[in-house]
Scaffold this motif. Structure first.
Motif, PDB file in Angstrom:
ATOM      1  N   GLU A  36       0.812  -1.210   0.000  1.00 35.54           N
ATOM      2  CA  GLU A  36       0.000   0.000   0.000  1.00 35.54           C
ATOM      3  C   GLU A  36       0.849   1.264   0.000  1.00 35.54           C
ATOM      4  OE1 GLU A  36      -3.221   0.412  -0.378  1.00 35.54           O
ATOM      5  OE2 GLU A  36      -3.525  -1.746  -0.592  1.00 35.54           O
ATOM      6  N   LYS A  37       1.990   1.252   0.650  1.00 33.42           N
ATOM      7  CA  LYS A  37       2.802   2.457   0.780  1.00 33.42           C
ATOM      8  C   LYS A  37       3.949   2.520  -0.220  1.00 33.42           C
ATOM      9  CE  LYS A  37       1.745   3.077   5.691  1.00 33.42           C
ATOM     10  NZ  LYS A  37       2.314   3.234   7.067  1.00 33.42           N
ATOM     11  N   ASP A  38       4.053   1.531  -1.082  1.00 35.32           N
ATOM     12  CA  ASP A  38       5.129   1.533  -2.067  1.00 35.32           C
ATOM     13  C   ASP A  38       4.943   2.665  -3.074  1.00 35.32           C
ATOM     14  OD1 ASP A  38       6.188  -0.675  -0.838  1.00 35.32           O
ATOM     15  OD2 ASP A  38       5.438  -2.107  -2.316  1.00 35.32           O
ATOM     16  N   GLU A  39       6.042   3.224  -3.491  1.00 36.97           N
ATOM     17  CA  GLU A  39       6.004   4.239  -4.544  1.00 36.97           C
ATOM     18  C   GLU A  39       5.920   3.542  -5.891  1.00 36.97           C
ATOM     19  OE1 GLU A  39       9.555   6.781  -5.535  1.00 36.97           O
ATOM     20  OE2 GLU A  39       8.266   8.320  -4.665  1.00 36.97           O
ATOM     21  N   VAL A  40       4.955   3.951  -6.694  1.00 35.36           N
ATOM     22  CA  VAL A  40       4.650   3.249  -7.943  1.00 35.36           C
ATOM     23  C   VAL A  40       4.707   4.216  -9.119  1.00 35.36           C
ATOM     24  CG1 VAL A  40       2.914   1.889  -9.190  1.00 35.36           C
ATOM     25  CG2 VAL A  40       3.123   1.674  -6.691  1.00 35.36           C
ATOM     26  N   TYR A  41       5.267   3.737 -10.228  1.00 39.17           N
ATOM     27  CA  TYR A  41       5.107   4.426 -11.508  1.00 39.17           C
ATOM     28  C   TYR A  41       4.121   3.604 -12.342  1.00 39.17           C
ATOM     29  CZ  TYR A  41       9.500   7.039 -10.720  1.00 39.17           C
ATOM     30  OH  TYR A  41      10.498   7.839 -10.220  1.00 39.17           O
ATOM     31  N   LEU A  42       3.069   4.247 -12.810  1.00 34.78           N
ATOM     32  CA  LEU A  42       2.170   3.624 -13.782  1.00 34.78           C
ATOM     33  C   LEU A  42       2.596   4.135 -15.155  1.00 34.78           C
ATOM     34  CD1 LEU A  42      -0.376   1.908 -14.392  1.00 34.78           C
ATOM     35  CD2 LEU A  42      -1.708   4.017 -14.173  1.00 34.78           C
ATOM     36  N   VAL A  43       3.156   3.240 -15.958  1.00 32.40           N
ATOM     37  CA  VAL A  43       3.766   3.635 -17.230  1.00 32.40           C
ATOM     38  C   VAL A  43       2.984   3.016 -18.387  1.00 32.40           C
ATOM     39  CG1 VAL A  43       5.891   3.667 -18.590  1.00 32.40           C
ATOM     40  CG2 VAL A  43       6.009   3.667 -16.092  1.00 32.40           C
ATOM     41  N   THR A  44       2.715   3.823 -19.396  1.00 34.30           N
ATOM     42  CA  THR A  44       1.957   3.353 -20.559  1.00 34.30           C
ATOM     43  C   THR A  44       2.681   3.712 -21.845  1.00 34.30           C
ATOM     44  OG1 THR A  44      -0.116   3.747 -19.363  1.00 34.30           O
ATOM     45  CG2 THR A  44      -0.274   3.422 -21.749  1.00 34.30           C
ATOM     46  N   GLN A  78       9.043   4.667 -39.368  1.00 36.45           N
ATOM     47  CA  GLN A  78       7.805   5.400 -39.646  1.00 36.45           C
ATOM     48  C   GLN A  78       6.929   5.566 -38.408  1.00 36.45           C
ATOM     49  OE1 GLN A  78       5.668   3.897 -43.054  1.00 36.45           O
ATOM     50  NE2 GLN A  78       7.550   3.439 -44.173  1.00 36.45           N
ATOM     51  N   TYR A  79       7.349   4.978 -37.311  1.00 39.66           N
ATOM     52  CA  TYR A  79       6.525   4.993 -36.102  1.00 39.66           C
ATOM     53  C   TYR A  79       7.298   5.594 -34.929  1.00 39.66           C
ATOM     54  CZ  TYR A  79       4.425   1.466 -39.105  1.00 39.66           C
ATOM     55  OH  TYR A  79       3.902   0.804 -40.177  1.00 39.66           O
ATOM     56  N   TYR A  80       6.570   5.894 -33.875  1.00 42.16           N
ATOM     57  CA  TYR A  80       7.201   6.415 -32.660  1.00 42.16           C
ATOM     58  C   TYR A  80       6.429   5.922 -31.447  1.00 42.16           C
ATOM     59  CZ  TYR A  80       3.423   9.871 -32.328  1.00 42.16           C
ATOM     60  OH  TYR A  80       2.188  10.471 -32.221  1.00 42.16           O
ATOM     61  N   THR A  81       7.024   6.096 -30.284  1.00 41.75           N
ATOM     62  CA  THR A  81       6.421   5.681 -29.023  1.00 41.75           C
ATOM     63  C   THR A  81       6.115   6.914 -28.181  1.00 41.75           C
ATOM     64  OG1 THR A  81       7.720   3.634 -29.023  1.00 41.75           O
ATOM     65  CG2 THR A  81       6.743   4.315 -26.918  1.00 41.75           C
ATOM     66  N   SER A  82       4.907   7.002 -27.673  1.00 39.52           N
ATOM     67  CA  SER A  82       4.567   8.004 -26.662  1.00 39.52           C
ATOM     68  C   SER A  82       4.512   7.274 -25.324  1.00 39.52           C
ATOM     69  CB  SER A  82       3.217   8.664 -26.955  1.00 39.52           C
ATOM     70  OG  SER A  82       3.302   9.504 -28.084  1.00 39.52           O
ATOM     71  N   ARG A  83       5.293   7.738 -24.375  1.00 37.55           N
ATOM     72  CA  ARG A  83       5.328   7.083 -23.063  1.00 37.55           C
ATOM     73  C   ARG A  83       4.747   8.023 -22.011  1.00 37.55           C
ATOM     74  NH1 ARG A  83      10.619   4.307 -21.879  1.00 37.55           N
ATOM     75  NH2 ARG A  83       9.511   2.687 -23.041  1.00 37.55           N
ATOM     76  N   TYR A  84       3.650   7.589 -21.412  1.00 38.13           N
ATOM     77  CA  TYR A  84       3.019   8.316 -20.321  1.00 38.13           C
ATOM     78  C   TYR A  84       3.434   7.669 -19.002  1.00 38.13           C
ATOM     79  CZ  TYR A  84      -0.055  10.222 -23.948  1.00 38.13           C
ATOM     80  OH  TYR A  84      -0.553  10.842 -25.074  1.00 38.13           O
ATOM     81  N   SER A  85       3.622   8.478 -17.979  1.00 38.76           N
ATOM     82  CA  SER A  85       3.984   7.923 -16.671  1.00 38.76           C
ATOM     83  C   SER A  85       3.389   8.783 -15.563  1.00 38.76           C
ATOM     84  CB  SER A  85       5.505   7.829 -16.518  1.00 38.76           C
ATOM     85  OG  SER A  85       6.105   9.107 -16.598  1.00 38.76           O
ATOM     86  N   LEU A  86       3.081   8.122 -14.472  1.00 34.79           N
ATOM     87  CA  LEU A  86       2.523   8.794 -13.301  1.00 34.79           C
ATOM     88  C   LEU A  86       3.113   8.167 -12.055  1.00 34.79           C
ATOM     89  CD1 LEU A  86       0.455  10.730 -11.940  1.00 34.79           C
ATOM     90  CD2 LEU A  86      -1.172   8.814 -12.004  1.00 34.79           C
ATOM     91  N   LYS A  87       3.699   8.992 -11.201  1.00 33.62           N
ATOM     92  CA  LYS A  87       4.190   8.511  -9.913  1.00 33.62           C
ATOM     93  C   LYS A  87       3.054   8.615  -8.896  1.00 33.62           C
ATOM     94  CE  LYS A  87       8.348   9.659  -8.563  1.00 33.62           C
ATOM     95  NZ  LYS A  87       9.500  10.434  -7.980  1.00 33.62           N
ATOM     96  N   CYS A  88       2.791   7.509  -8.208  1.00 34.14           N
ATOM     97  CA  CYS A  88       1.646   7.477  -7.307  1.00 34.14           C
ATOM     98  C   CYS A  88       1.856   6.385  -6.266  1.00 34.14           C
ATOM     99  CB  CYS A  88       0.357   7.243  -8.100  1.00 34.14           C
ATOM    100  SG  CYS A  88       0.373   5.718  -9.092  1.00 34.14           S
ATOM    101  N   ARG A  89       0.786   6.018  -5.581  1.00 37.99           N
ATOM    102  CA  ARG A  89       0.785   4.905  -4.641  1.00 37.99           C
ATOM    103  C   ARG A  89      -0.256   3.879  -5.097  1.00 37.99           C
ATOM    104  NH1 ARG A  89       5.288   5.708  -1.212  1.00 37.99           N
ATOM    105  NH2 ARG A  89       5.483   7.957  -0.912  1.00 37.99           N
TER     106      ARG A  89
END
Length: 225
Positions: A68-76, A123-134
């Motif tokens: 529950e208290k771990d620091e998390v990155y949600l990466v897409t 011809q392609y690229y990557t968009s990387r979204y990230s959010l630091k949360c719990r």
């Protein structure tokens, strides 16, 4: 610390893309669902017993790895054509993050295509979204389910794939324990870590989900075979 800096520091050389455990020495590949359970019944209908089993296993593995208290990155990762004029943001951070104030903290990087060996990769690229949360900020159960539902458009929940080449790839990164979980679809998930003792408990608890193909590697890592 941004996700790019975190990966460079703790997982140097690792690229956040499918097949993590092929890139990293300390990792496990789990096959989800019980042996003999298939996506479709003999009548051609979706086998919901299988999917319920898959959801339960994926969520259980997540809960073993993330406190529950771990620091998390949600990466897409989302993948798009450079020639496309249409742009979109995946619905993950709007629909599956319970703490709505965090949506303003979502970071975006534009990166080279993470599959450089594919034809016409330039011809392609990557968009990387990230959010630091719990952990408690996330509706992680529905995120896991949506990842498992990738190949089955009739199942809900789902990640949005409009304007993208493929269904988004979502990674849970535990920055407290230095563990990464990637649920690639209903067939399985990958876990990598900086220290094998961090993931030994899930190896021992879920070793029956490791395929024969990967079992020897896992045994060498954890059983000193």
């Amino acid at each position: 610390m941004k996700i790019k800096e975190y990966i460079a520091t703790f997982f140097p050389g690792l690229i956040l893309r499918p097949s993590l455990y092929h890139q990293w020495d300390i990792g496990i590949h789990f096959e989800l669902a019980a042996e003999g359970m298939y996506q479709f019944t003999d009548d051609g209908e979706l086998n919901m017993n299988r999917f319920r089993c898959v959801y339960t296993q994926a969520i259980s593995i997540f809960n073993e790895l993330f406190g529950e208290k771990d620091e998390v990155y949600l990466v897409t990762n989302v993948y798009a054509s450079k020639s496309s004029r249409k742009r979109g943001r995946p619905n993950i951070y709007d629909r599956f993050v319970k703490n709505k104030s965090l949506k303003f903290n979502v970071m975006l990087e534009s990166l080279p295509y993470v599959f450089p060996d594919e034809d016409d990769a330039n011809q392609y690229y990557t968009s990387r979204y990230s959010l630091k949360c719990r952990k408690y900020d996330l509706d992680y159960r529905r995120i896991a389910q949506a990842a498992c539902n990738e190949d089955f458009p009739s199942l809900r929940p789902r990640f949005s794939a409009k304007y993208f080449l493929y269904y988004p790839d979502v990674f849970f990164v535990n920055a407290t324990k230095n563990v990464i979980l990637f649920i690639y679809d209903d067939r399985g998930c990958e876990v990598v870590a900086t220290e094998k003792e961090r993931i030994r408990p899930i190896y021992e608890k879920y070793r029956d989900l490791i395929s024969e193909y990967d079992r020897e590697r896992a045994e060498r890592l954890f059983d000193d075979v």
